[in-house]
Design an enzyme around this catalytic site. Structure first.
Site, mmCIF file in Angstrom:
data_model
loop_
_atom_site.group_PDB
_atom_site.id
_atom_site.type_symbol
_atom_site.label_atom_id
_atom_site.label_comp_id
_atom_site.label_asym_id
_atom_site.label_seq_id
_atom_site.Cartn_x
_atom_site.Cartn_y
_atom_site.Cartn_z
ATOM 1 C CG HIS A 43 -0.287 -0.011 2.553
ATOM 2 N ND1 HIS A 43 0.225 1.135 3.136
ATOM 3 C CD2 HIS A 43 -0.048 -1.008 3.433
ATOM 4 C CE1 HIS A 43 0.738 0.846 4.312
ATOM 5 N NE2 HIS A 43 0.594 -0.452 4.525
ATOM 6 C CB CYS A 98 1.702 -3.624 5.292
ATOM 7 S SG CYS A 98 0.172 -4.408 5.881
#
Length: 374
Positions: A227, A243
């Site tokens: 992301h 992440c």
């Protein structure tokens, strides 16, 4: 190397993002006037750098016909006294740790007008099949081999999980892409915030306060995503809760072109080796992630990688490998070939002539001066 088991199911983060996507409706492209602006200076600067150095877009390189190396080192001079080293890194597709290690002694915040900055934009392709997405965790860098453009590799700096929130190692795939995702802080984060007297919201809507940024690519690995971010200064360091974070302009570009179902190889290769087109053998070494140290022996692993690569073609200087591992700064070290340093051979000491008799007791001058007419 420790490898974590991958379970193919949805985790709470993935479900929260999907829920937000279903509530906000389909992810149609918004008119330019309604889109939150990605740093226009960063994007424009990146495009100028790409045009000046290559005809390819930012982060794109042609795969070498021979060898394993792409890109090049180059230098730039600071001409804006207000510019930080982080600004320069972002403009040149470089992450925080990369620019720091390449420029020891240079201030991250005030490099100073007129300072020459090294841009370490040369990479040995990671030791993995050249397909899909490959994220080398120790290197803090993502590589993408687009199936519809087989002669190209793309590479971008990323952030990975910080200590205590390690990004797992393994092979997974992309699933769903979400534009303007909402974010649900995990329960552990909400508890930590409450203990500090700063209660966190159950859902953070899309916007400038959303740490996922404007684009999220979900993985078939519970709770892990690729992301964007609302804090781009941290790209290129261990800063996430597991992440993969990218610069906003990079994830926006990748989001549009990365098909769902693409393989994602999360690997940890702190030591890389590869051939240049001219036959030079190079190595690079990066700080190994602490969570993957168990069961690994850096020198043994490096020698195994090199032996598999050279196949007894050249002799490997183990001392050079030890030095590279001891100084894991990502710099290229040439071990063999045209660009390798040639050690000077010691010259034998000149022997003075041995004279017999009385002349042997006379000290001879090394310079003889003759005066008078010839």
């Amino acid at each position: 190397m420790k490898t974590r088991k991958i379970i193919n199911r949805w985790g709470p983060t993935s479900l929260a993002v999907l829920l937000a996507a279903s509530l906000t409706g389909p992810a149609y492209a918004q008119p330019a006037s309604e889109q939150a602006a990605v740093s226009s200076e960063a994007t424009a600067g990146a495009e100028q750098v790409a045009e000046a150095r290559h005809e390819l877009p930012r982060g794109h390189f042609r795969l070498p016909e021979q060898g394993d190396i792409i890109g090049e080192y180059y230098t730039v001079t600071v001409d804006n006294p207000e510019e930080t080293l982080i600004d320069i890194a972002r403009r040149h597709n470089i992450g925080y740790e990369e620019i720091r290690m390449a420029n020891p002694g240079v201030s991250m915040w005030v490099p100073g007008e007129g300072t020459e900055i090294v841009i370490p934009a040369q990479y040995i392709l990671p030791p993995a099949p050249r397909e899909g997405v490959v994220v080398n965790l120790s290197e803090l860098r993502l590589y993408y081999y687009p199936a519809n453009n087989p002669g190209i590799v793309e590479t971008y700096p990323v952030s990975v999980g910080r200590d205590g929130f390690a990004t797992p190692v393994g092979i997974t795939r992309t699933t769903v892409k979400v534009k303007d995702p909402a974010w649900a802080p995990p329960a552990s984060m909400r508890r930590e915030a409450a203990e500090r007297g700063e209660p966190a919201p159950a859902i953070v809507p899309p916007g400038p306060d959303n740490p996922l940024g404007r684009h999220a690519i979900l993985l078939a690995m519970p709770s892990y995503l690729i992301h964007g971010t609302n804090r781009p200064d941290g790209v290129g360091m261990r800063a996430s809760r597991g992440c993969i974070r990218m610069y906003p302009e990079d994830i926006e570009s990748l989001y549009e072109r990365l098909p769902s179902g693409t393989q994602v190889n999360l690997m940890d290769a702190p030591f890389k080796a590869g051939w240049a087109a001219d036959g030079t053998l190079f190595v690079q070494s990066y700080p190994q992630l602490e969570e993957n140290v168990e069961g690994s022996e850096p020198l043994r692993d490096a020698m195994e990688r090199l032996n598999a690569l050279v196949e007894d073609q050249v002799d490997i200087d183990e001392a050079q490998i030890q030095r590279a591992i001891a100084e894991p700064d990502g710099r290229f070290v040439a071990l063999h070939g045209p660009q390798a340093a040639v050690e000077e051979q010691p010259q034998p000491e000149a022997q003075q002539p041995q004279l017999e008799g009385i002349l042997g007791d006379i000290e001879l001058s090394t310079v003889v001066r003759i005066e008078g007419d010839a």
